[in-house]
Design a protein around this motif. Structure first.
Motif, PDB file in Angstrom:
ATOM      1  N   PRO A 136      -1.154 -12.710  -9.099  1.00  0.00           N
ATOM      2  CA  PRO A 136       0.157 -13.304  -9.158  1.00  0.00           C
ATOM      3  C   PRO A 136       1.097 -13.225  -7.812  1.00  0.00           C
ATOM      4  CG  PRO A 136       0.349 -11.107 -10.436  1.00  0.00           C
ATOM      5  CD  PRO A 136      -1.200 -11.358  -9.617  1.00  0.00           C
ATOM      6  N   TYR A 137       1.631 -14.228  -7.411  1.00  0.00           N
ATOM      7  CA  TYR A 137       2.538 -13.968  -6.045  1.00  0.00           C
ATOM      8  C   TYR A 137       4.068 -14.447  -6.776  1.00  0.00           C
ATOM      9  CZ  TYR A 137      -1.947 -14.192  -3.788  1.00  0.00           C
ATOM     10  OH  TYR A 137      -3.279 -13.820  -3.235  1.00  0.00           O
ATOM     11  N   PRO A 138       4.836 -13.600  -6.192  1.00  0.00           N
ATOM     12  CA  PRO A 138       4.657 -12.516  -4.993  1.00  0.00           C
ATOM     13  C   PRO A 138       4.200 -11.356  -5.666  1.00  0.00           C
ATOM     14  CG  PRO A 138       6.955 -12.563  -5.609  1.00  0.00           C
ATOM     15  CD  PRO A 138       6.365 -13.864  -6.490  1.00  0.00           C
ATOM     16  N   CYS A 139       3.449 -10.420  -4.830  1.00  0.00           N
ATOM     17  CA  CYS A 139       2.719  -9.260  -5.268  1.00  0.00           C
ATOM     18  C   CYS A 139       2.969  -8.246  -4.267  1.00  0.00           C
ATOM     19  CB  CYS A 139       1.294  -9.446  -5.535  1.00  0.00           C
ATOM     20  SG  CYS A 139       0.436 -10.082  -3.909  1.00  0.00           S
ATOM     21  N   VAL A 140       2.846  -7.056  -4.482  1.00  0.00           N
ATOM     22  CA  VAL A 140       3.076  -5.883  -3.709  1.00  0.00           C
ATOM     23  C   VAL A 140       1.610  -5.368  -3.448  1.00  0.00           C
ATOM     24  CG1 VAL A 140       4.093  -3.612  -3.558  1.00  0.00           C
ATOM     25  CG2 VAL A 140       5.287  -5.474  -4.711  1.00  0.00           C
ATOM     26  N   LEU A 141       1.425  -4.981  -2.123  1.00  0.00           N
ATOM     27  CA  LEU A 141       0.290  -4.462  -1.679  1.00  0.00           C
ATOM     28  C   LEU A 141       0.602  -3.089  -1.209  1.00  0.00           C
ATOM     29  CD1 LEU A 141      -2.828  -4.703  -0.701  1.00  0.00           C
ATOM     30  CD2 LEU A 141      -1.870  -5.416   1.461  1.00  0.00           C
ATOM     31  N   LYS A 142      -0.008  -1.953  -1.478  1.00  0.00           N
ATOM     32  CA  LYS A 142       0.053  -0.597  -1.230  1.00  0.00           C
ATOM     33  C   LYS A 142      -1.207   0.421  -1.164  1.00  0.00           C
ATOM     34  CE  LYS A 142       1.978   0.111  -5.909  1.00  0.00           C
ATOM     35  NZ  LYS A 142       3.280   0.548  -6.580  1.00  0.00           N
ATOM     36  N   PRO A 143      -1.247   1.352  -0.703  1.00  0.00           N
ATOM     37  CA  PRO A 143      -2.020   2.291  -0.888  1.00  0.00           C
ATOM     38  C   PRO A 143      -2.242   2.742  -2.233  1.00  0.00           C
ATOM     39  CG  PRO A 143      -1.084   2.677   1.342  1.00  0.00           C
ATOM     40  CD  PRO A 143      -0.348   1.863   0.662  1.00  0.00           C
ATOM     41  N   ARG A 144      -3.506   3.195  -2.634  1.00  0.00           N
ATOM     42  CA  ARG A 144      -3.471   3.668  -3.953  1.00  0.00           C
ATOM     43  C   ARG A 144      -3.098   5.031  -4.228  1.00  0.00           C
ATOM     44  NH1 ARG A 144      -9.652   4.490  -5.969  1.00  0.00           N
ATOM     45  NH2 ARG A 144      -9.470   6.205  -4.625  1.00  0.00           N
ATOM     46  N   GLU A 145      -2.947   5.932  -3.255  1.00  0.00           N
ATOM     47  CA  GLU A 145      -2.517   7.084  -3.166  1.00  0.00           C
ATOM     48  C   GLU A 145      -1.514   7.454  -2.107  1.00  0.00           C
ATOM     49  OE1 GLU A 145      -5.573  10.416  -4.405  1.00  0.00           O
ATOM     50  OE2 GLU A 145      -6.720   8.753  -3.749  1.00  0.00           O
ATOM     51  N   GLY A 146      -0.720   6.470  -1.653  1.00  0.00           N
ATOM     52  CA  GLY A 146       0.279   6.641  -0.513  1.00  0.00           C
ATOM     53  C   GLY A 146       1.695   7.149  -1.022  1.00  0.00           C
ATOM     54  N   VAL A 147       2.593   7.438  -0.188  1.00  0.00           N
ATOM     55  CA  VAL A 147       3.753   8.174  -0.612  1.00  0.00           C
ATOM     56  C   VAL A 147       4.905   7.560   0.406  1.00  0.00           C
ATOM     57  CG1 VAL A 147       2.833  10.272  -1.205  1.00  0.00           C
ATOM     58  CG2 VAL A 147       3.468   9.856   1.070  1.00  0.00           C
ATOM     59  N   ALA A 148       6.216   7.459   0.018  1.00  0.00           N
ATOM     60  CA  ALA A 148       7.191   7.216   0.771  1.00  0.00           C
ATOM     61  C   ALA A 148       7.274   5.654   1.414  1.00  0.00           C
ATOM     62  CB  ALA A 148       7.286   8.076   2.081  1.00  0.00           C
ATOM     63  N   SER A 149       6.752   4.804   0.484  1.00  0.00           N
ATOM     64  CA  SER A 149       6.734   3.380   1.006  1.00  0.00           C
ATOM     65  C   SER A 149       6.181   3.139   2.222  1.00  0.00           C
ATOM     66  CB  SER A 149       8.237   2.701   1.028  1.00  0.00           C
ATOM     67  OG  SER A 149       9.011   2.992  -0.170  1.00  0.00           O
ATOM     68  N   GLU A 150       5.117   4.044   2.516  1.00  0.00           N
ATOM     69  CA  GLU A 150       4.210   3.677   3.732  1.00  0.00           C
ATOM     70  C   GLU A 150       3.241   3.000   3.247  1.00  0.00           C
ATOM     71  OE1 GLU A 150       2.893   6.021   7.762  1.00  0.00           O
ATOM     72  OE2 GLU A 150       3.904   7.161   5.963  1.00  0.00           O
ATOM     73  N   ASN A 151       3.121   1.799   4.322  1.00  0.00           N
ATOM     74  CA  ASN A 151       2.142   0.615   4.172  1.00  0.00           C
ATOM     75  C   ASN A 151       2.394  -0.011   2.815  1.00  0.00           C
ATOM     76  OD1 ASN A 151       0.878   1.074   6.808  1.00  0.00           O
ATOM     77  ND2 ASN A 151      -0.004   2.816   5.585  1.00  0.00           N
ATOM     78  N   VAL A 152       3.695   0.054   2.349  1.00  0.00           N
ATOM     79  CA  VAL A 152       3.803  -0.939   0.885  1.00  0.00           C
ATOM     80  C   VAL A 152       4.530  -2.295   1.705  1.00  0.00           C
ATOM     81  CG1 VAL A 152       5.100  -1.143  -1.084  1.00  0.00           C
ATOM     82  CG2 VAL A 152       4.281   0.984  -0.390  1.00  0.00           C
ATOM     83  N   VAL A 153       4.036  -3.321   1.166  1.00  0.00           N
ATOM     84  CA  VAL A 153       4.677  -4.699   1.742  1.00  0.00           C
ATOM     85  C   VAL A 153       4.521  -5.806   0.507  1.00  0.00           C
ATOM     86  CG1 VAL A 153       2.347  -5.039   2.704  1.00  0.00           C
ATOM     87  CG2 VAL A 153       4.540  -6.260   3.585  1.00  0.00           C
ATOM     88  N   LEU A 154       5.737  -6.650   0.334  1.00  0.00           N
ATOM     89  CA  LEU A 154       5.730  -7.625  -0.312  1.00  0.00           C
ATOM     90  C   LEU A 154       4.980  -8.724   0.102  1.00  0.00           C
ATOM     91  CD1 LEU A 154       6.936  -8.657  -3.049  1.00  0.00           C
ATOM     92  CD2 LEU A 154       9.059  -9.625  -1.749  1.00  0.00           C
ATOM     93  N   VAL A 155       4.082  -9.432  -0.681  1.00  0.00           N
ATOM     94  CA  VAL A 155       3.222 -10.374  -0.002  1.00  0.00           C
ATOM     95  C   VAL A 155       3.609 -11.876  -0.997  1.00  0.00           C
ATOM     96  CG1 VAL A 155       0.881 -11.399   0.067  1.00  0.00           C
ATOM     97  CG2 VAL A 155       1.488  -8.996   0.810  1.00  0.00           C
ATOM     98  N   ASP A 156       3.505 -12.819  -0.297  1.00  0.00           N
ATOM     99  CA  ASP A 156       3.856 -14.185  -0.879  1.00  0.00           C
ATOM    100  C   ASP A 156       2.693 -15.203  -1.291  1.00  0.00           C
ATOM    101  OD1 ASP A 156       6.716 -13.803  -0.847  1.00  0.00           O
ATOM    102  OD2 ASP A 156       6.996 -14.238   1.035  1.00  0.00           O
TER     103      ASP A 156
END
Length: 391
Positions: A136-156
């Motif tokens: 479903p868009y928009p969606c969020v892409l992020k590391p499965r075991e990430g922290v601190a919003s690192e490499n977290v991005v909103l995708v359209d």
């Protein structure tokens, strides 16, 4: 009594919070870390032993060949399961390793919440740059075991998803990424402290983020008490994950009265928010956390102050380059508001633009009794100072 503290890099939570608290409790502390030189520089009076702390077997071996433990503790997102397994091995109080795994693994967290019937969020795991069918868009892409919003991005759209996944995997080869539906709403936190039987809600924060597509936390305002239905929904989700021991920092959104968890950090809130909480609530927060890991029960009433107001501000870098001008550390009181400013980047340091909290140049902690006054004094403090970066 001896406590083993597992750590990666030195943090303010450990240096200014947990180690002084351990000293006040009269504990013998041994830091186990894979970065011993950094900890010996930061904590020259603390015993520091080198250990592959990401491997619970290495942790057990290092402890069993040293002194008998009375507690095994960590405030690191990355080491909660290792600490839980080591504590269980030695028969010590600690978190359930299954709960620490569920909270660290964002895909497993979604599966667990859905299986328990408390919340269902569309999500998928990817190991290569693809757009999963049905996203479903928009969606969020992020590391499965990430922290601190690192490499977290909103995708359209699918094209953006593939492009962003390729970039993240290029920076983090071998990582597993999670694609999940975007959850609308205002972002809040809930801070809890429990001993496995009693759980105290310490309040929370309202978090203001940077503009999309990134999720940098720029400002947090203390919320003494969220609405009871909201708290009940969040606690039900934490119960489904098995969370209830020690400190926990939960991020969630509220939309049309519905509270939905974004992520659970099964440790004390960071970025100096925990230091602010201890001052604001006037409770020995760090000692209380350590006491739970020593097997002590929490009091039925923590005696927390309930008339406080607070705010945290994080001046951020807006481009890559060297920091050539910035205010020094300081503390002052203005109109009844206690301000504490701490630099997070030294003048002369050169950095890339990370789009995470690694872009923070400093942190301002403001504590008072009237929110409007706290907000005004904070804004005036920041407006009177400057941070200059040369590209």
């Amino acid at each position: 009594m001896r406590i083993y503290l597992l750590a990666l890099n030195p943090t303010d939570s450990v240096s200014e919070g947990f180690l002084p608290a351990a000293a006040r409790l009269g504990l013998d502390v041994t830091v186990l870390t894979d970065q011993p030189a950094a900890h010996r520089r930061t904590h020259p009076d603390i015993e520091v032993l080198e250990c592959d702390v990401r491997d619970h077997r290495a942790v057990v071996t290092r402890i069993s060949t040293h002194h008998r433990p009375d507690a095994v503790f960590t405030n690191s997102d990355h080491l909660q399961t290792q600490a839980a397994l080591a504590a269980a091995y030695f028969g010590l109080p600690g978190k359930d390793w299954r709960a620490t795994l569920r909270t660290k693994d964002k895909a497993e967290m979604r599966r667990r919440l859905a299986a328990a019937g408390v919340d269902t969020v569309w999500s998928a795991e990817v190991t290569e740059p693809v757009a999963p069918a049905g996203t479903p868009y928009p969606c969020v892409l992020k590391p499965r075991e990430g922290v601190a919003s690192e490499n977290v991005v909103l995708v359209d759209d699918p094209e953006q998803l593939v492009t962003q996944a390729k970039e993240i995997l290029g920076r983090r080869p071998g990582a597993v990424l999670v694609v999940e539906e975007y959850l609308p709403g205002e972002l809040y936190t809930l801070e809890t402290l429990g001993d496995g039987q009693v759980r105290h809600v310490l309040g929370g924060f309202h978090t203001e983020l940077s503009d999309p597509p990134y999720f940098i936390e720029e400002r947090l305002t203390f919320v003494p008490a969220h609405p009871e239905p909201v708290v009940a929904q969040v606690l039900a989700q934490l119960d489904a994950l098995g969370v209830g021991f020690g400190a926990c920092h939960t991020e969630f959104v509220v939309h049309e009265g519905r509270a939905r968890i974004i992520e659970v950090n099964y440790r004390a809130i960071g970025d100096q928010c925990d230091l602010l909480l201890a001052r604001l609530l006037e409770i020995p927060l760090f000692e209380l956390v350590l006491r739970t890991h020593l097997g002590e029960q929490l009091p039925a009433d923590l005696g927390a102050r309930r008339d406080g107001a607070a705010r945290l501000e994080y001046p951020c870098a807006d481009r890559a380059g060297a920091l050539v001008q910035a205010p020094a550390a300081g503390e002052l009181t203005v109109d009844g508001v206690h301000l504490t400013y701490r630099p997070l980047r030294a003048v002369g340091e050169r950095h890339e633009l990370y789009r995470t909290n690694r872009d923070y140049l400093g942190v301002l902690r403001a504590v008072g009794t009237d929110q409007r006054t706290v907000d005004r004094v904070s804004a005036e403090f920041l407006a009177a100072r400057s941070w200059e970066i040369q590209s």
